[in-house]
Scaffold this active site. Structure first.
Site, short mmCIF file in Angstrom:
data_model
loop_
_atom_site.label_atom_id
_atom_site.label_comp_id
_atom_site.label_asym_id
_atom_site.label_seq_id
_atom_site.Cartn_x
_atom_site.Cartn_y
_atom_site.Cartn_z
N GLU A 130 0.71 -1.20 0.04
CA GLU A 130 -0.05 -0.28 0.24
C GLU A 130 0.61 1.01 -0.10
OE1 GLU A 130 -0.30 -2.72 2.08
OE2 GLU A 130 -2.94 -3.16 1.52
N PHE A 151 -11.83 -8.39 13.55
CA PHE A 151 -10.41 -8.38 12.76
C PHE A 151 -10.06 -7.17 11.66
CE2 PHE A 151 -8.82 -10.12 8.66
CZ PHE A 151 -7.29 -10.58 9.29
N GLN A 152 -9.10 -6.16 11.45
CA GLN A 152 -8.70 -5.62 11.09
C GLN A 152 -8.98 -4.63 11.35
OE1 GLN A 152 -7.99 -7.33 6.69
NE2 GLN A 152 -6.47 -8.25 7.35
N LYS A 184 -17.77 -1.66 5.90
CA LYS A 184 -18.37 -2.57 4.37
C LYS A 184 -20.05 -2.91 4.66
CE LYS A 184 -17.11 -7.36 3.50
NZ LYS A 184 -16.16 -8.71 3.65
N MET A 188 23.47 9.52 3.02
CA MET A 188 23.42 11.28 3.03
C MET A 188 23.87 11.01 4.44
SD MET A 188 23.17 13.84 2.68
CE MET A 188 21.73 15.20 0.88
C1 LIG Z 1 12.40 6.41 5.23
C2 LIG Z 1 13.48 6.11 5.97
N1 LIG Z 1 13.97 6.18 6.53
C3 LIG Z 1 15.01 6.84 6.89
C4 LIG Z 1 15.39 8.31 6.45
C5 LIG Z 1 16.90 8.99 6.93
N2 LIG Z 1 17.90 8.68 5.54
C6 LIG Z 1 17.97 10.12 4.85
S1 LIG Z 1 18.77 9.97 3.70
C7 LIG Z 1 18.74 8.47 4.19
C8 LIG Z 1 20.24 7.55 3.14
C9 LIG Z 1 19.70 7.15 2.19
O1 LIG Z 1 20.76 6.11 1.98
P1 LIG Z 1 20.74 5.51 0.46
O2 LIG Z 1 19.10 5.83 -0.07
O3 LIG Z 1 21.85 4.95 -0.55
O4 LIG Z 1 20.50 7.05 -0.91
P2 LIG Z 1 22.39 8.25 -0.87
O5 LIG Z 1 22.90 8.76 0.18
O6 LIG Z 1 23.34 7.03 -0.60
O7 LIG Z 1 22.13 8.83 -1.83
C10 LIG Z 1 18.40 7.76 5.29
C11 LIG Z 1 18.47 6.77 5.99
C12 LIG Z 1 14.21 8.45 5.54
N3 LIG Z 1 14.79 9.48 5.23
N4 LIG Z 1 13.34 7.67 5.34
#
Ligand SMILES: Cc1ncc(C[n+]2csc(CCOP(=O)(O)OP(=O)(O)O)c2C)c(N)n1
Length: 573
Positions: A53, A115-116, A165, A488
């Site tokens: 979803e 349920f759900q 429902k 990042m």
């Molecule tokens: C759902 C979610 N979990 C954690 C984060 C925190 N977060 C921000 S950037 C990042 C790293 C992203 O890594 P990647 O997808 O490999 O991209 P890159 O930065 O290497 O280009 C994280 C963990 C987020 N923004 N969203």
């Protein structure tokens, strides 16, 4: 309409009456009557069966952001609805018009932990513009109409309609003609004439004026007016992450992106400016840096359709509540004396020359894109080839995920037209890109849609590659900027936490083989000399393609403003 219909049939017909033609979702117990009815209407109402979803919600967001229409997603009660919470929150943060239709347990067992059963209206209250729990079949036709209206008007946003429902199964004679009656909801579209005049007076007195545009300009389809206004007064234009595409980057007045990973010249210009006209941007902290230090010398005019945004983060001299396009049209109607305009244009031109001189001294796009040393494959080399090749081919839209690759895409690809750059800006939702790109590809079969992902975020929702295949969607290409890290976060650890790479090294599967398992073409790129051939192959393939760009692992996004610092204090290498 004189025949009785089930609530589920009425739901389908109400959606069709109100212009919906595609929905993204997954069925389940409580929502099954809707799926039963949907079968009858399948020629008018396309249903895209997603794998999760969250994917359905982001796909609907991609559809909405690229078209300006309301995106529709569906989930069943309980976990089906909670899986929709992330895209709903994402749409809330990015003002995306979204309708989430969810099934609820029958009204007789509501509140009994059936349920759900999940209280999804309660859960989503803080992240929806409005939500409804519908228990009566007679309400369905009107609620759908009202929900779509609220999602799309004023400041757009997500609306959730949760239907029990038994309401879907009950029958009634529907009335689709009922007029929308919302006396408490009348978004202000027209800006106050008096405020508009004050804004003009302030601007014409200034010596270092800037215009900054954000998401509101894209949402309001106001890019032509932005250009007209900038050209009339010679105003340099800054485009926020969500404003990219709102003003052509090759325009002589364009300064590009501000903020945490914006350009030095754009940030310094803000810090020096004595007048800032912000249209449709919400002064997000990623734009302002430490808010108390932002644009210290500028008189600020803030145009926003949502009055609660004005003065929220940054004190404002002239607030203007209104629709970006309508307010810009009023600004354009102002007719100051031509001699005053000419004098102002000259001053603005001199200011722009100063900004360009500053720009020449600092890192900028061209410098990154024309790297002399290509012995190692940097992400920049991938973007250099991409920007060249996607421009040559035209008709592109790019959806980015969240992280370093997102910032490089914003910096290094070319943004000329609205709704070509789509990203999760406010919530920063990893996993956004693949499903959102799918929604964009469904809405725009004539365009090539690129999803640019990190190896981390890609793995959060990549199962929608199966949906792409099943639906026969061919115009989607995925570029993974694969650095083997949650990049990042690793960058922050390198710069501010002594390189303690806690929880960031990342080993993924073989992405090429994964792509092949889904029936996609998969390509692996390991050196600079392979990049162009891979992108050309992606274009030559009439079907979905994934390219795994295995780039240098520890490369940082610069320039950068450390968190909570002034945007004047950028780290540039
Ligand atoms: C759902 C979610 N979990 C954690 C984060 C925190 N977060 C921000 S950037 C990042 C790293 C992203 O890594 P990647 O997808 O490999 O991209 P890159 O930065 O290497 O280009 C994280 C963990 C987020 N923004 N969203």
């Amino acid at each position: 309409m004189s025949e009785k219909r089930t609530g589920a049939q009425i739901l389908c017909e109400a959606l069709i009456h109100n212009g919906v033609d595609v929905m993204f979702g997954i069925p389940g117990g409580a929502i099954m009557p809707f799926y039963y009815a949907m079968w009858e209407y399948r020629d008018q109402l396309r249903h895209v069966l997603c794998r999760h979803e969250q994917g359905a919600g982001h796909a609907a967001e991609g559809y909405a952001r690229s078209t300006g229409r309301v995106g529709v997603c569906i989930g069943t009660s309980g976990p089906g609805t909670t899986n929709l919470v992330t895209p709903i929150a994402d749409a809330w943060m990015d003002s995306t018009p979204l309708l989430a239709l969810t099934g609820q347990v029958s009204s007789a067992v509501l509140g009994k932990d059936a349920f759900q059963e999940t209280d999804i209206t309660g859960i989503t209250m803080p992240v929806t513009k409005h939500n409804y729990l519908v228990k009566n079949v007679d309400e369905i036709a009107y609620v759908v109409k009202e929900a779509l209206h609220i999602a799309a008007t004023g400041r757009p946003g997500p609306v959730l309609v949760d239907i029990t429902k038994d309401a879907l199964q009950a029958t009634t004679i529907p009335d689709y003609s009922k007029k929308i009656f919302l006396p408490g909801y009348r978004p202000t579209v027209q800006g106050s004439k008096k405020q508009i005049r004050s804004a003009m007076d302030l601007m014409l007195q200034s010596k270092k004026p800037l215009m900054m545009i954000g998401n509101g300009v894209i949402m309001a389809n106001a890019t032509a007016e932005v250009r007209q206004f900038a050209e009339r007064y010679h105003l340099p234009v800054i485009t926020t992450l969500h404003g990219l595409g709102g003003f052509p980057e090759d325009h002589e007045l364009s300064l590009g992106m501000p903020g945490m990973h914006g350009w030095v010249h754009a940030n310094r210009a803000i810090q020096e400016a004595d007048f800032l006209l912000n249209i449709g941007g919400r002064f997000d902290d990623r734009v302002t840096g430490k808010a108390s230090t932002f644009a210290p010398n500028a008189s600020i005019v803030h145009v926003d359709i949502d009055p609660s945004e004005i003065g929220k983060n940054i004190p404002v001299d002239v607030p203007i509540v209104g629709d970006a396009k309508v307010v810009l049209m009023s600004l354009l109607e102002e007719e100051p004396e031509e001699t005053a305009v000419a004098a102002f244009q000259q001053i603005a031109d001199e200011w722009l020359v100063k900004i360009r001189e500053l720009q020449a001294k600092h890192q900028h796009k061209q410098q990154y894109l024309n790297r002399p040393d290509t012995s190692m494959m940097l992400p920049h080399d991938v973007y250099a080839a991409m920007t060249k090749m996607i421009n040559e081919r035209g008709n592109y839209r790019v959806v980015t995920d969240v992280g370093q690759h997102q910032m490089w895409a914003a910096q290094l690809l070319d943004w000329y037209t609205p709704r070509t750059h789509i990203t999760s800006g406010g919530a920063g939702t990893m996993g956004f890109a693949v499903p959102a790109a799918m929604g964009v590809a469904v809405a725009h079969p004539e365009d090539t849609v690129w999803a640019v992902c990190g190896d981390g975020g890609f793995q959060m929702t990549n199962q929608e590659m199966a949906t792409v295949m099943q639906e026969g969607i061919t115009n989607i290409k995925i570029a993974i900027i694969n650095n083997g890290y949650l990049g990042m976060v690793r960058q922050w650890q390198e710069l501010f936490e002594n390189k303690r790479y806690s929880g960031t090294p990342l080993s993924g599967p073989n992405f090429q083989k994964l792509a092949e398992a889904y029936g996609w073409k998969g390509i692996t790129v390991e050196s600079v000399d392979q990049i162009e051939a891979a992108i050309a192959e992606a274009y030559a393939t009439n079907g979905p393609v994934l390219i795994d760009f295995r780039v240098e692992r520890e490369v940082n996004v610069f320039p950068m403003v450390p968190q909570n610092k002034s945007i004047g204090e950028m780290i540039t290498e």
